[in-house]
Design a protein around this motif. Structure first.
Motif, PDB file in Angstrom:
ATOM      1  N   ASP A 172      25.430 -66.145   1.159  1.00  0.00           N
ATOM      2  CA  ASP A 172      26.553 -67.008   0.800  1.00  0.00           C
ATOM      3  C   ASP A 172      27.847 -66.204   0.755  1.00  0.00           C
ATOM      4  N   PRO A 173      28.854 -66.578   1.545  1.00  0.00           N
ATOM      5  CA  PRO A 173      30.098 -65.807   1.513  1.00  0.00           C
ATOM      6  C   PRO A 173      30.796 -65.847   0.163  1.00  0.00           C
ATOM      7  N   THR A 174      30.618 -66.931  -0.598  1.00  0.00           N
ATOM      8  CA  THR A 174      31.312 -66.984  -1.884  1.00  0.00           C
ATOM      9  C   THR A 174      30.803 -65.891  -2.817  1.00  0.00           C
TER      10      THR A 174
ATOM     11  N   ILE B 199      32.533 -62.794  -1.694  1.00  0.00           N
ATOM     12  CA  ILE B 199      33.959 -62.817  -2.008  1.00  0.00           C
ATOM     13  C   ILE B 199      34.172 -62.532  -3.479  1.00  0.00           C
ATOM     14  N   LEU B 200      33.351 -63.112  -4.344  1.00  0.00           N
ATOM     15  CA  LEU B 200      33.616 -63.038  -5.782  1.00  0.00           C
ATOM     16  C   LEU B 200      32.941 -61.871  -6.476  1.00  0.00           C
ATOM     17  N   GLY B 201      31.930 -61.268  -5.881  1.00  0.00           N
ATOM     18  CA  GLY B 201      31.328 -60.109  -6.512  1.00  0.00           C
ATOM     19  C   GLY B 201      30.144 -60.440  -7.389  1.00  0.00           C
TER      20      GLY B 201
ATOM     21  N   ALA C  27      32.680 -70.539 -11.010  1.00  0.00           N
ATOM     22  CA  ALA C  27      33.699 -69.916 -10.150  1.00  0.00           C
ATOM     23  C   ALA C  27      33.260 -69.973  -8.695  1.00  0.00           C
ATOM     24  N   MET C  28      31.966 -69.779  -8.454  1.00  0.00           N
ATOM     25  CA  MET C  28      31.461 -69.814  -7.084  1.00  0.00           C
ATOM     26  C   MET C  28      31.590 -71.201  -6.492  1.00  0.00           C
TER      27      MET C  28
ATOM     28  N   THR D 130      36.447 -55.574   1.562  1.00  0.00           N
ATOM     29  CA  THR D 130      35.316 -56.307   0.995  1.00  0.00           C
ATOM     30  C   THR D 130      35.848 -57.380   0.070  1.00  0.00           C
ATOM     31  N   GLY D 131      35.000 -58.294  -0.247  1.00  0.00           N
ATOM     32  CA  GLY D 131      35.352 -59.281  -1.255  1.00  0.00           C
ATOM     33  C   GLY D 131      35.145 -58.656  -2.605  1.00  0.00           C
ATOM     34  N   GLY D 132      34.559 -59.346  -3.506  1.00  0.00           N
ATOM     35  CA  GLY D 132      34.294 -58.770  -4.817  1.00  0.00           C
ATOM     36  C   GLY D 132      35.431 -58.992  -5.778  1.00  0.00           C
ATOM     37  N   SER D 133      36.532 -59.530  -5.327  1.00  0.00           N
ATOM     38  CA  SER D 133      37.616 -59.808  -6.261  1.00  0.00           C
ATOM     39  C   SER D 133      37.476 -61.226  -6.757  1.00  0.00           C
ATOM     40  N   GLN D 134      37.306 -61.382  -8.076  1.00  0.00           N
ATOM     41  CA  GLN D 134      37.061 -62.705  -8.605  1.00  0.00           C
ATOM     42  C   GLN D 134      38.341 -63.388  -9.033  1.00  0.00           C
TER      43      GLN D 134
END
Lengths: 347, 517
Positions: free
Chosen positions: A54-56, A59-61, A68-69, A111-115
């Motif tokens: 899942d990309p979300t 993205i969110l970490g 949030a997802m 990378t994503g990981g920023s919420q």
């Protein structure tokens, strides 16, 4: 001329007939091409959304809350049914908007990981077109260098092997081709970096600082292309050399060289062009991806592989569409060129 | 065949050109200049440290930001705290800690560091709507006593201030002016660390030495963070001199690089443990006896043989560099007889009647997960567990890892490493074993919750250590919501010309005293 030519054509000049043919050819082939590209786009689009990953989440970490997802997924439009998403995507493309990366920010973070709800907003993510435009020149450079290197080796060897069907040229062509085609390009790349760069320091290897960095990756690409080229060229040339016209032409006074360059090669060009369009561009594209990844070469291949790891859907989709468009176009161009070289052909 | 002059000239020119190609590619790329770090991961698109929890960005922030204290986290002395931006710290009462701040410190933008920055940072970042607030024990009020003295006050929020004791070494200090302007915070990092941010181009980030760094300007002028996801490429870049430092080597790469004269290797225990988490809120692992039966069926010494240099044996759910670590005497050992006895007691003699158990692991992220996954599957099947191993690439695995909105997670056993900064044990224990979170295993056990609250509420570090070592950790080992297979060891390599580097067990690298000749 086709037997079914319409009576109206009889009254047109030869130039106008040629143009009418070209027009009909291009219209027909381009509309077929558009259908093919659409089909490819739909398949990739759907597969991305069905496959696990899942990309979300990316993205969110790791510590993202389910709410949030959900919110991010809604905002990115990932919760709608797939046909709806696809139609919306086509609509955007028609406007020239290929979307923004899910992962890469304008500043270059990858990378994503920023919420942060703020920074997950699409406007802060880099436009896919920009990412591709930045990476494309490198890929074109590598493709061109690899292809040229392959030609440099394959054309002389292939012609020699085709003309002299026995003896060392033919054996060399055969053994070299078999050897190269058995080598996985991943392995070749790593070994060449090790030998030509790490152990000896002769050449730079990883990333891109100046033109010297293209050399080793281009060798790897050439190693992959050369066997197919040598084989195609030698078979095409040999086939023509065995035709009666080759010896008859020489009896009539044309030198072997004139026979070769003026007639044999021209005949051989059509199947070669086809092989080029159909096989080699596809091989080149596929090989480039892997080579760029190993060499950290900042082209489309590296961009795409990273996009797959990070589930960056917009980038993957756009590259797939561009790649299939390029392939379709090249095939159309090759077929048209074939009809010019050999007027007996009609595609 | 005759050769004429034209062809001879052509051939000669070509060969000369070919032979001079190496001259283009002279060793300019290996000359002195910036230190290039080949990193296995990279940063997000926001430089606000409170907006993410990803390990690579925490490593990058290590170059840029200072903290109140520093914890070297060595195995010999995991609880050691050293001064950084704070020079002294003390417990005033159960809910108050006082920190005396260092004078003469400046931010990269030239502003002086004062108590106002600590207040702004701690109050902003501990706000529960900040994504990284999970690192904080809770909200906190910061009282400014004077420009260089602050008090952290947790009375309003109902937990002892002592919970900040170690965490203060992990939380980056931001500038109050930036916090007032969150867009600025996202765009570029502004800290008190030895290096300052210059720019990002594609996959490379440039840092420059900060000349007003309070411990003295670093001798290395420039650091380049190059994102290189492939482990082979990182190693080859080290060998040909393009990279000077790299992380996350595979055990075989570590062993072969040890023989290279131009390189140095580093092997150090990390704050990460590798766990097999059980999904404790659905059958069969809702029964602790079956969880323990699995633990007793695994011979961890064989797993360690596979992992080699990348692992170290430990009988605890914490890594030896974390405060509270102890060698738990009652930690489940390999004991097939006990496993069978437990299975029989639970009503599944020899594993008969058990539903199919899915063991999910990732490939390509942690070393050797596929190999020891197959080994453990075989060990479990030997005891009668009907185990199916599913290997996934990292993105797919990460999606299956955490429990979803309905509280359930896929599979029954899932492999994961948990790494945290600072010696603070609650960064591992609460997110994984407290029923309020239990992010992966979904355990809900009132005894574990009670023990976690008890150690968190301890009013002195000695008391807390005692509770952790004698009660909490043995209890977790006994209930086995997960089993810790081993503690991870980080394997790194660098140019032999690089001296004075210090590594933290959770990833950050201290280059402030390093030299690259």
């Amino acid at each position: 001329m086709r037997a079914s030519a319409s009576p109206a054509l009889v009254f047109l000049s030869p130039d106008k007939i040629k143009m009418a043919f070209a027009l009909e050819f291009f219209l027909r082939r381009i509309s077929q091409g558009v259908l093919i590209v659409l089909a490819v786009a739909f398949v990739i689009f759907t597969l991305l959304r069905i496959a696990p990953g899942d990309p979300t989440r990316i993205i969110l970490g790791p510590m993202a809350t389910p709410s949030a997802m959900e919110e991010t997924a809604q905002r990115l439009g990932l919760r709608d049914p797939i046909p709806v998403q696809f139609l919306r995507y086509l609509g955007d493309i028609a406007k020239g908007d290929f979307g923004n990366s899910f992962i890469r920010g304008k500043q270059g973070g990858t990378t994503g990981g920023s919420q942060d709800a703020g920074s997950a907003a699409p406007v802060e993510r880099a436009a896919v077109i920009e990412l591709i435009a930045r990476a494309l020149p490198y890929t074109l450079l590598l493709a061109a260098c690899g292809f040229l290197l392959a030609c440099l080796v394959s054309i002389p060897l292939g012609i020699l092997a085709g003309v002299r069907n026995r003896g060392w040229p033919q054996k060399t062509a055969l053994y070299l081709s078999s050897f190269f085609v058995s080598l996985p390009n991943v392995w070749v790349g790593i070994v060449l970096i090790y030998l030509l760069s790490a152990r000896t320091g002769w050449l730079p290897a990883i990333g891109y600082q100046h033109i010297g960095y293209v050399i080793i990756p281009a060798i790897v690409v050439a190693v992959e292309l050369a066997p197919v080229m040598i084989r195609s060229i030698s078979v095409a040339v040999a086939g023509n050399v065995q035709e009666p016209f080759y010896e008859i032409g020489q009896v009539r006074g044309l030198s072997a060289r004139a026979m070769l360059f003026r007639h044999v090669l021209r005949n051989a060009a059509v199947p070669l062009l086809n092989s080029f369009g159909a096989q080699m561009i596809g091989m080149l594209l596929g090989g480039l991806f892997v080579v760029e990844y190993i060499f950290s070469f900042p082209g489309i291949g590296l961009l795409t592989i990273n996009a797959v790891f990070q589930r960056d859907f917009p980038v993957i989709q756009t590259v797939a569409i561009f790649a299939s468009t390029v392939l379709v176009f090249i095939n159309i161009a090759v077929d048209f060129a074939s009809t010019t070289i050999d007027r007996r052909l009609k595609f | 065949m005759t050769i004429n002059r034209r062809e001879f000239m052509k051939a000669t020119t070509l060969s000369v050109a070919a032979l001079s190609v190496p001259a283009i590619a002279s060793r300019a790329f290996a000359a002195s200049g910036p230190l290039i770090f080949a990193a296995a991961g990279t940063v997000t698109s926001s430089w606000d440290p409170t907006s993410h929890t990803v390990a690579p960005q925490i490593t990058a922030e290590g170059f840029l930001f200072g903290h109140l204290t520093k914890c070297p986290m060595t195995e010999a002395n995991p609880g050691e705290i050293l001064p950084d931006l704070a020079t002294e710290w003390s417990v005033i009462d159960e809910h108050t800690l006082e920190y005396k701040l260092r004078q003469g410190v400046t931010f990269h933008d030239g502003q002086p560091f004062t108590a106002a920055d600590v207040k702004a940072t701690y109050e902003y970042a501990s706000n529960p709507d900040r994504p990284a607030s999970a690192w904080y024990p809770g909200r906190v009020d910061v009282e400014i006593i004077d420009d260089h003295t602050v008090r952290l006050n947790t009375k309003q929020y109902g937990y002892p201030a002592l919970n900040f004791w170690y965490v203060s070494s992990f939380l980056p200090i931001l500038s109050a002016a930036d916090i007032a302007n969150p867009d600025m915070l996202k765009q570029r990092p502004n800290g008190t660390g030895p290096f300052r941010y210059v720019e990002t181009t594609g996959d490379q980030i440039r840092f420059a030495a900060f000349d007003k760094f309070h411990e003295g300007k670093p001798s290395i002028e420039e650091v380049i963070w190059a994102y290189v996801p492939d482990a082979n490429t990182r190693v080859l870049g080290l060998l040909n001199g393009q990279y000077h430092l790299t992380e996350r080597l595979e055990p075989e790469q570590y062993l072969s690089l040890q023989k290279e004269a131009s390189l140095k290797t580093d092997r150090s225990l990390s704050s990460e443990n590798k766990y097999l988490h059980f999904r404790c809120n659905k059958p069969p692992f809702d029964d602790p006896r079956i969880r323990l039966a699995v633990c007793h069926s695994i011979d961890r010494s064989q797993v360690l043989e596979i992992v080699g240099e990348a692992g170290q044996a430990s009988n605890c759910h914490l890594s030896p560099v974390k405060f509270g670590f102890t060698d738990v005497k009652t930690y489940p050992e390999y004991d097939p007889e006990k496993a069978q006895a437990l299975l029989a007691e639970a009503g599944f003699p020899n594993g008969q009647g058990l539903p199919e158990i899915e063991y999910i692991t990732s490939v390509g992220f942690y070393p050797k997960t596929r190999e020891y996954g197959e080994l453990i599957t075989a060990m479990l099947q030997e005891q009668g567990f009907p185990v199916k191993l599913t290997t996934l690439e990292p993105a797919a695995w990460e999606e299956q890892l955490y429990r979803r909105a309905d509280g359930q997670g896929p599979g029954h056993i899932i492999d994961v490493g948990w790494i945290t900064g600072s010696p603070e044990p609650d960064l591992v224990l609460r997110p994984n074993y407290h029923s309020q979170f239990a992010l992966v295993n979904g355990i809900s056990d009132p005894q574990i919750d009670e023990s976690l609250e008890k150690e968190r509420s301890a009013t002195s570090t000695e008391e807390r250590l005692k509770i952790l070592q004698e009660e909490t950790l043995p209890l977790i080992a006994q209930k086995a919501p997960s089993i810790s297979l081993f503690s991870s060891v980080f394997l790194r390599a660098m140019s032999a010309k690089l001296e004075g580097v210090q590594f933290y067990p959770n990833g950050p690298i201290d280059l402030s005293k390093a030299t690259l000749s």
